[in-house]
Design a protein around this motif. Structure first.
Motif, PDB file in Angstrom:
ATOM      1  N   ASN A  73       0.800  -1.227   0.000  1.00  0.00           N
ATOM      2  CA  ASN A  73       0.000   0.000   0.000  1.00  0.00           C
ATOM      3  C   ASN A  73       0.831   1.274   0.000  1.00  0.00           C
ATOM      4  O   ASN A  73       0.300   2.344  -0.279  1.00  0.00           O
ATOM      5  N   LEU A  74       2.130   1.185   0.322  1.00  0.00           N
ATOM      6  CA  LEU A  74       2.953   2.386   0.425  1.00  0.00           C
ATOM      7  C   LEU A  74       3.897   2.568  -0.743  1.00  0.00           C
ATOM      8  O   LEU A  74       4.326   3.686  -1.026  1.00  0.00           O
ATOM      9  N   LEU A  75       4.291   1.467  -1.385  1.00  0.00           N
ATOM     10  CA  LEU A  75       5.454   1.517  -2.271  1.00  0.00           C
ATOM     11  C   LEU A  75       5.121   1.255  -3.736  1.00  0.00           C
ATOM     12  O   LEU A  75       4.035   0.774  -4.065  1.00  0.00           O
ATOM     13  N   SER A  76       6.088   1.580  -4.568  1.00  0.00           N
ATOM     14  CA  SER A  76       5.984   1.353  -6.009  1.00  0.00           C
ATOM     15  C   SER A  76       7.209   0.567  -6.464  1.00  0.00           C
ATOM     16  O   SER A  76       8.243   0.591  -5.784  1.00  0.00           O
ATOM     17  N   PRO A  77       7.110  -0.124  -7.603  1.00  0.00           N
ATOM     18  CA  PRO A  77       8.267  -0.904  -8.067  1.00  0.00           C
ATOM     19  C   PRO A  77       9.485   0.008  -8.202  1.00  0.00           C
ATOM     20  O   PRO A  77       9.373   1.135  -8.680  1.00  0.00           O
ATOM     21  N   GLY A  78      10.623  -0.462  -7.762  1.00  0.00           N
ATOM     22  CA  GLY A  78      11.848   0.320  -7.864  1.00  0.00           C
ATOM     23  C   GLY A  78      12.125   1.213  -6.657  1.00  0.00           C
ATOM     24  O   GLY A  78      13.221   1.751  -6.522  1.00  0.00           O
ATOM     25  N   ASP A  79      11.132   1.389  -5.786  1.00  0.00           N
ATOM     26  CA  ASP A  79      11.379   2.173  -4.577  1.00  0.00           C
ATOM     27  C   ASP A  79      12.497   1.532  -3.768  1.00  0.00           C
ATOM     28  O   ASP A  79      12.698   0.314  -3.822  1.00  0.00           O
ATOM     29  N   LYS A  80      13.219   2.390  -3.027  1.00  0.00           N
ATOM     30  CA  LYS A  80      14.293   1.889  -2.178  1.00  0.00           C
ATOM     31  C   LYS A  80      13.917   2.046  -0.716  1.00  0.00           C
ATOM     32  O   LYS A  80      13.434   3.101  -0.310  1.00  0.00           O
ATOM     33  N   VAL A  81      14.151   1.015   0.051  1.00  0.00           N
ATOM     34  CA  VAL A  81      13.830   1.067   1.478  1.00  0.00           C
ATOM     35  C   VAL A  81      14.988   0.484   2.286  1.00  0.00           C
ATOM     36  O   VAL A  81      15.880  -0.165   1.735  1.00  0.00           O
ATOM     37  N   LEU A  82      14.933   0.740   3.580  1.00  0.00           N
ATOM     38  CA  LEU A  82      15.886   0.146   4.524  1.00  0.00           C
ATOM     39  C   LEU A  82      15.124  -0.871   5.362  1.00  0.00           C
ATOM     40  O   LEU A  82      14.024  -0.573   5.834  1.00  0.00           O
ATOM     41  N   THR A  83      15.686  -2.040   5.547  1.00  0.00           N
ATOM     42  CA  THR A  83      15.070  -2.988   6.482  1.00  0.00           C
ATOM     43  C   THR A  83      16.049  -3.260   7.610  1.00  0.00           C
ATOM     44  O   THR A  83      17.265  -3.357   7.376  1.00  0.00           O
ATOM     45  N   ILE A  84      15.531  -3.331   8.806  1.00  0.00           N
ATOM     46  CA  ILE A  84      16.366  -3.643   9.973  1.00  0.00           C
ATOM     47  C   ILE A  84      16.128  -5.107  10.315  1.00  0.00           C
ATOM     48  O   ILE A  84      15.044  -5.487  10.768  1.00  0.00           O
ATOM     49  N   ASN A  85      17.121  -5.921  10.060  1.00  0.00           N
ATOM     50  CA  ASN A  85      16.987  -7.372  10.237  1.00  0.00           C
ATOM     51  C   ASN A  85      17.769  -7.822  11.464  1.00  0.00           C
ATOM     52  O   ASN A  85      18.975  -8.035  11.415  1.00  0.00           O
ATOM     53  N   GLY A  86      17.017  -7.965  12.557  1.00  0.00           N
ATOM     54  CA  GLY A  86      17.635  -8.451  13.788  1.00  0.00           C
ATOM     55  C   GLY A  86      17.181  -9.871  14.100  1.00  0.00           C
ATOM     56  O   GLY A  86      17.331 -10.348  15.223  1.00  0.00           O
ATOM     57  N   GLY A  87      16.623 -10.540  13.094  1.00  0.00           N
ATOM     58  CA  GLY A  87      16.134 -11.905  13.310  1.00  0.00           C
ATOM     59  C   GLY A  87      15.113 -12.275  12.255  1.00  0.00           C
ATOM     60  O   GLY A  87      14.946 -11.586  11.242  1.00  0.00           O
ATOM     61  N   LYS A  88      14.416 -13.351  12.513  1.00  0.00           N
ATOM     62  CA  LYS A  88      13.500 -13.942  11.538  1.00  0.00           C
ATOM     63  C   LYS A  88      12.412 -12.966  11.063  1.00  0.00           C
ATOM     64  O   LYS A  88      12.009 -13.008   9.904  1.00  0.00           O
ATOM     65  N   PHE A  89      11.946 -12.107  11.954  1.00  0.00           N
ATOM     66  CA  PHE A  89      10.835 -11.234  11.565  1.00  0.00           C
ATOM     67  C   PHE A  89      11.320  -9.960  10.880  1.00  0.00           C
ATOM     68  O   PHE A  89      10.676  -9.468   9.951  1.00  0.00           O
ATOM     69  N   GLY A  90      12.485  -9.458  11.300  1.00  0.00           N
ATOM     70  CA  GLY A  90      13.099  -8.354  10.568  1.00  0.00           C
ATOM     71  C   GLY A  90      13.493  -8.798   9.166  1.00  0.00           C
ATOM     72  O   GLY A  90      13.354  -8.050   8.188  1.00  0.00           O
TER      73      GLY A  90
END
Lengths: 382, 382
Positions: A73-90
């Motif tokens: 609902n927020l993004l479009s193809p090619g958008d860049k994001v940051l994900t914080i991965n501190g485990g299985k759910f991140g």
């Protein structure tokens, strides 16, 4: 001996008796004033837990459905994001982005349980001025870590990026007021501190997120929040909702409402502190650098077989704690203390743990864990 | 008078007492042998209702989620499909395609309730040799029409196209053996003849569909059936499933199992024939050219206010039939006879209808509808 089943894992969590018995009542139709009244009451109750003036949308799905809803609902193809991965759910944030062709930079915290500060986030965002969203986790259920979401909010609000927070296991356990903390999207699920069975997910969008939703191009249908918004104005949902679960949620929210949010947070804090005191008294070490109040994640001590520990707890003592996931399988175990749990559930967990450690030949002062937890619980008993 | 609530609408349908009380039992964890046993038993039970040797995947969503799963798992952007739109649910196939950029030719049946023959389908497919899939409906809940899915299967199997059938309200009511009828994808939902609350959807893919899934490019995550397939091999689901609903489903399947599929179809046929005999005896006309056994959809007679008819049934007599949807609002009303309903539920429905028609000044022979239904029920009572 009758071997009772004790649910001590991070979701599904025990369900209050009134919410259980409500599920045994004949079902009603969802396009009726009777159901709409319950539905709106539940929506309002979740808004209060979320700490938001925004509307909350109830999705009939597991929590992962709400995570996908946030992305599509927020993004479009090619958008860049940051994900914080501190485990299985991140890590799941990255997997969803991958599935939808969203470019993501993953901040992989190694080992699981490592903290990530707001200053580090600020530096990442400075280096990525076109970042469209930061996809974070309030409580990482695979490591027991809590993140500084308040700090993330301060940092992200100064940029064009959106802060999206997975509060699936954290909401209702620990303070995380969406509006005050400048969270753009907050989401959760029904089977954690909302105290009912799995099957519902909840999501709210702030004004910055709704503006992004206006131009977002990723495809969506079932999880289309504009459809949910349009239907909520008519006190209903676009698709047939999980009627019985929503009615159960009303009864669980009655309990939450009666405790008040501060009472709920204090309750979870007391259970968490008692658990932490207990396991520390047994000489065990926590995985998380910044442990949260949702669950306590312990390292399996040297010389002990972690798989056997969890199997003994679950099989012999019927105390359903959780093991480690993915690379941490056999290396950690997780005791949950969220939702409809009481102080003596913690005593049960620690007692079963002590009896298991005896079975496995781990050297410790018998009773020390229970004793330490009792002291914390006694202090907080009110 | 105590005004009891009678649920006579096409989903959610009444829930058997054992399935209701099962929801009041404490919840168990989903990653346990105890849950896996129930989960696999339910999966097998649904396979039998679907008439397939293929695995059935249980999604935690409403039925629409399974419709979306069919589209996103089989197709790629730019693919061309045929949709058969005989009402609100056939129309939904097109809406899902639109959301995902799938080109579709919609066969819009006007008026709702109009039939569509296998010969007409063969002609459409001849004119569209690149058609990738035919998206059809077994029972169109908005019109009460049943489609010739067996005929569609004969026709589509001779082409490269896949036959995808929404059996949400039809499965378990009327014969539709997936494998024998050459259906490539069949799907349903929990709140219709599966007799439990809404919140679960079921979907199975045949070999031709799995081959298409291998190359399908549409994005998906929550509804990714390859993930479901991989997890089913381990007797589990990719995401936290609707645990309590799946346990309820086991108890409802026990009833279905005890009746046998032929018994279930005969039951629904008897209720449907009784209802049709009843409304015809009142001088009412059906909307569907080929009415199915799921629900009976009647035209509101001239001079009667259709809105008032439904409102009186629901409000004054508490008999929850459904009104018409979209362009048919106020023009039709719908009496369901699916799932856990007995013969006297039909008598209740017709009696409430007669009393309502008296209130609205419609001229008919009082008692004629009930009498006609009784005769059919008596004939079939065994």
């Amino acid at each position: 001996m009758i071997k009772k089943y004790y649910l001590l894992s991070p979701g599904p969590t025990p369900i209050p008796e009134k919410a259980l018995s409500a599920a045994a009542e004949p079902i009603i139709h969802h396009r009726t004033p009777e159901f709409s009244a319950v539905f709106m009451e539940v929506t309002e109750g979740i808004k209060r837990v979320f700490g938001t003036k925004e509307d909350v949308y109830i999705l009939t799905s597991s929590g992962t459905g709400a995570m996908e809803a946030a992305v599509v609902n927020l993004l479009s193809p090619g958008d860049k994001v940051l994900t914080i991965n501190g485990g299985k759910f991140g890590e799941r944030w990255g997997n969803i982005c991958k599935a939808y062709g969203v470019a993501f930079k993953e901040i992989a915290l190694d080992p699981w349980g490592k903290d990530f500060s707001k200053e580090e986030l600020a530096a990442e965002l400075k280096a990525m001025p076109d970042c469209k969203a930061v996809l974070a986790t309030l409580s990482e259920t695979s490591s027991g870590a809590m993140f500084d979401v308040q700090g993330f909010g301060e940092v992200v609000a100064k940029t064009q990026a959106l802060l999206v927070v997975d509060g699936i296991s954290g909401a209702g356990v620990t303070p995380c007021p969406m509006d005050d903390w400048k969270i753009d999207v907050f989401l959760s699920g029904s089977q954690k501190s909302f105290m009912i069975p799995p099957g519902l997910a909840f999501i709210a969008l702030g004004p910055k997120a709704w503006a992004a939703a206006e131009t977002a191009k990723l495809p969506k249908f079932y999880f289309d929040l504009k459809k949910a918004k349009k239907n909520l104005a008519n006190k209903t949902t676009p698709w047939t909702p999980g009627v019985s679960l929503i009615i159960q949620q009303k009864h669980a929210l009655d309990i939450i409402q009666a405790m008040g949010l501060e009472g709920l947070y204090a309750h979870h804090r007391a259970l968490a502190e008692a658990t932490r005191a207990g396991v520390k008294a047994l000489g065990l070490e926590l995985l998380a650098q910044r442990p949260g109040n949702v669950l306590t994640c312990c390292k399996v001590p040297d010389g002990i077989d972690g798989g056997k520990l969890v199997k003994t707890m679950q099989g012999k003592y019927r105390a359903y704690i959780a093991g480690g996931q993915d690379p941490y399988k056999g290396k950690i175990f997780r005791i949950a203390h969220l939702g409809y749990m009481g102080g003596f559930d913690i005593i049960t967990a620690l007692s079963a743990l002590e009896m298991t450690l005896m079975d496995l030949g781990y050297a410790f002062e018998a009773g020390a864990g229970v004793k330490a937890a009792q002291a914390v619980l006694k202090e907080n008993w009110q």
